[in-house]
Design an enzyme around this catalytic site. Structure first.
Site, mmCIF file in Angstrom:
data_model
loop_
_atom_site.group_PDB
_atom_site.id
_atom_site.type_symbol
_atom_site.label_atom_id
_atom_site.label_comp_id
_atom_site.label_asym_id
_atom_site.label_seq_id
_atom_site.Cartn_x
_atom_site.Cartn_y
_atom_site.Cartn_z
ATOM 1 C CG ASP A 1 -53.208 -25.824 82.145
ATOM 2 O OD1 ASP A 1 -52.443 -26.745 82.453
ATOM 3 O OD2 ASP A 1 -53.925 -25.832 81.131
ATOM 4 C CD GLU B 1 -46.179 -32.911 78.895
ATOM 5 O OE1 GLU B 1 -47.016 -32.012 79.130
ATOM 6 O OE2 GLU B 1 -45.600 -33.539 79.778
#
Length: 290
Positions: free
Chosen positions: A79, A68
């Site tokens: 995140d 990824e």
């Protein structure tokens, strides 16, 4: 060949690519060996553009099956602190979306399956059709969109069909059976099962909710289900690999390239050495989970 003779209501050509999904082909190989795949995450441009390419290559050479490649974003709502710090360093270094296609080529040439993970706003402003075309030409496999749901993904579904790209949507333990069915019906490649609600990051324990979520997502029709968020050790990778088709690790890999204070970058050689060691240890735990 793609037939562009028919036009969709949105004005885009309807031609459908018959290109095989590299991601689905990868899972087929691993299922034949009764093994889960190892998917690793790293933001493009971190610690700097050139080193990030070396890091991506290092990951593949030391056991990561699909990568990824993260597109750093200024408002990364999903995140945790490790990936936020790495993404900010990449942005400060002048990272631009156009450069990510070099990262895609690097992963493909190293023998890995190149995925891109991006918040939708970046793709939208780059141009959906333009991104799909450039991504396909670079050898990309699929796009993971953490903040895009299938109900609002019409333009991306059309573009990904035209260019033979996988589209990976997320589900969580709070997803209803109806939502799981919608995601499974519209995904291509795999469904990303978030192990828990909240942001990414390393965790001491994972609990049982991911296993239940994988079973529910498969029952909803998903062919391949991978688990991410919180997996950070070989033992956790093995735990998840016993039931998931793929195990996704991000923060634990990114961490190897950050300085001890979490705000800067490590010495390049030391960081790449530790990244290789971490990838190998995780690969051993994940690939030998069953």
């Amino acid at each position: 060949m793609t037939d562009n003779a028919t036009i969709t209501p949105s004005g885009q050509p309807l031609g459908i690519s018959h290109r095989e999904s590299p991601t689905e082909a990868m899972f087929a190989r691993f299922k034949a060996r009764n093994q889960p795949a190892f998917i690793g995450y790293l933001p493009y441009g971190f610690p700097d553009p050139d080193t990030s390419l070396d890091a991506l290559r290092t990951m593949v050479e030391h056991g990561v099956d699909a990568v990824e490649i993260g597109l750093p974003y200024s408002d990364p709502v999903m995140d945790g602190p490790v990936i936020q710090a790495a993404s900010q360093i990449a942005l400060d270094n002048g990272e631009r979306i156009a450069g990510v296609f070099h990262a895609v080529e690097t992963v493909a040439e190293a023998g890995g399956v190149p995925l891109v993970m991006s918040y939708w706003n970046l793709i939208y402003h780059y141009g959906v059709e333009r991104f799909a075309r450039d991504f396909e030409n670079a050898g990309g496999a699929g796009l993971i969109t953490p903040d895009l749901i299938p109900d609002e993904a019409g333009e991306w579904i059309e573009a990904s069909d035209r260019h033979g790209l996988d589209r990976v949507f997320l589900v969580s333990p709070d997803s209803s059976d109806k939502r799981l069915a919608v995601v499974a019906d519209n995904a291509r490649g795999f469904v990303y099962a978030a192990s828990r609600m909240g942001v990414t990051g390393e965790r001491d324990t994972l609990g049982t909710s991911p296993e239940t979520l994988v079973a529910r997502t498969r029952a909803a029709g998903a062919a391949n289900v991978c688990v991410g968020i919180g997996v950070s050790t070989p033992e956790q990778g093995a735990q998840v690999g016993r039931y998931a088709d793929g195990v996704i690790v991000g923060s634990a890999l990114v961490h190897t390239l950050l300085s001890d204070d979490g705000r800067g970058v490590r010495d390049r050689a030391d960081g790449l050495r530790d990244l290789a060691a971490k990838a190998e240890a995780l690969a051993d735990g994940i690939h030998n989970a069953r």
